[in-house]
Design a protein around this motif. Sequence first.
Motif, short mmCIF file in Angstrom:
data_model
loop_
_atom_site.label_atom_id
_atom_site.label_comp_id
_atom_site.label_asym_id
_atom_site.label_seq_id
_atom_site.Cartn_x
_atom_site.Cartn_y
_atom_site.Cartn_z
N ALA A 93 -2.77 -9.18 2.57
CA ALA A 93 -3.44 -10.04 3.55
C ALA A 93 -4.70 -9.36 4.08
O ALA A 93 -5.73 -10.02 4.27
CB ALA A 93 -2.48 -10.36 4.69
N GLY A 94 -4.63 -8.07 4.31
CA GLY A 94 -5.81 -7.33 4.77
C GLY A 94 -6.93 -7.33 3.76
O GLY A 94 -8.10 -7.50 4.11
N THR A 95 -6.57 -7.16 2.49
CA THR A 95 -7.57 -7.20 1.43
C THR A 95 -8.23 -8.57 1.35
O THR A 95 -9.47 -8.67 1.29
CB THR A 95 -6.93 -6.84 0.08
N ALA A 96 -7.43 -9.61 1.38
CA ALA A 96 -7.97 -10.97 1.29
C ALA A 96 -8.85 -11.30 2.48
O ALA A 96 -9.94 -11.89 2.33
CB ALA A 96 -6.82 -11.97 1.18
N LEU A 97 -8.43 -10.90 3.67
CA LEU A 97 -9.20 -11.19 4.87
C LEU A 97 -10.50 -10.39 4.91
O LEU A 97 -11.54 -10.90 5.33
CB LEU A 97 -8.35 -10.89 6.11
N THR A 98 -10.46 -9.16 4.45
CA THR A 98 -11.67 -8.34 4.40
C THR A 98 -12.67 -8.92 3.42
O THR A 98 -13.87 -9.03 3.72
CB THR A 98 -11.33 -6.89 4.02
N VAL A 125 -10.17 -7.44 11.54
CA VAL A 125 -8.72 -7.66 11.41
C VAL A 125 -8.25 -7.27 10.01
O VAL A 125 -7.19 -6.66 9.85
CB VAL A 125 -8.36 -9.12 11.74
N GLY A 126 -9.04 -7.60 9.00
CA GLY A 126 -8.67 -7.24 7.63
C GLY A 126 -8.58 -5.74 7.42
O GLY A 126 -7.63 -5.24 6.80
N LEU A 127 -9.54 -5.01 7.96
CA LEU A 127 -9.49 -3.55 7.83
C LEU A 127 -8.31 -2.96 8.60
O LEU A 127 -7.69 -1.99 8.17
CB LEU A 127 -10.81 -2.93 8.31
N THR A 128 -8.00 -3.55 9.74
CA THR A 128 -6.84 -3.10 10.51
C THR A 128 -5.55 -3.33 9.73
O THR A 128 -4.68 -2.45 9.67
CB THR A 128 -6.77 -3.81 11.87
N LEU A 129 -5.42 -4.51 9.13
CA LEU A 129 -4.22 -4.78 8.33
C LEU A 129 -4.13 -3.87 7.13
O LEU A 129 -3.03 -3.45 6.75
CB LEU A 129 -4.21 -6.25 7.89
N SER A 162 -5.20 -0.77 6.95
CA SER A 162 -4.77 0.56 7.37
C SER A 162 -3.33 0.57 7.89
O SER A 162 -2.60 1.52 7.66
CB SER A 162 -5.73 1.10 8.45
N VAL A 163 -2.92 -0.47 8.56
CA VAL A 163 -1.55 -0.55 9.08
C VAL A 163 -0.57 -0.82 7.96
O VAL A 163 0.58 -0.37 8.01
CB VAL A 163 -1.46 -1.62 10.19
N GLY A 164 -0.99 -1.54 6.95
CA GLY A 164 -0.09 -1.90 5.85
C GLY A 164 0.46 -0.70 5.10
O GLY A 164 1.56 -0.76 4.57
N GLY A 165 -0.25 0.39 5.09
CA GLY A 165 0.24 1.58 4.42
C GLY A 165 1.34 2.29 5.19
O GLY A 165 2.09 3.09 4.63
N ALA A 166 1.49 1.97 6.47
CA ALA A 166 2.49 2.63 7.30
C ALA A 166 3.88 2.06 7.09
O ALA A 166 4.87 2.65 7.52
CB ALA A 166 2.11 2.51 8.77
N PHE A 167 4.00 0.91 6.44
CA PHE A 167 5.29 0.25 6.28
C PHE A 167 5.99 0.59 4.97
O PHE A 167 6.88 -0.10 4.55
CB PHE A 167 5.12 -1.28 6.38
#
Length: 51
Positions: free
Chosen positions: A7-12, A39-43, A45-50
Amino acid sequence: MNHVQAAGTALTIAGVTGYVIGVFAFYPGRGFSLAGVMVGLTLLSVGGAFR
């Protein structure tokens, strides 16, 4: 790649595309492209934490 990073990639990508188009042509809502990039860049970076 998990769904948050996807989702972050698509939004970015959508935000950057919207920003580039907004540089050359005025369209309503073009200011939201910057928010989409943030928001895309935040997702991304956060996506790797899961993992």
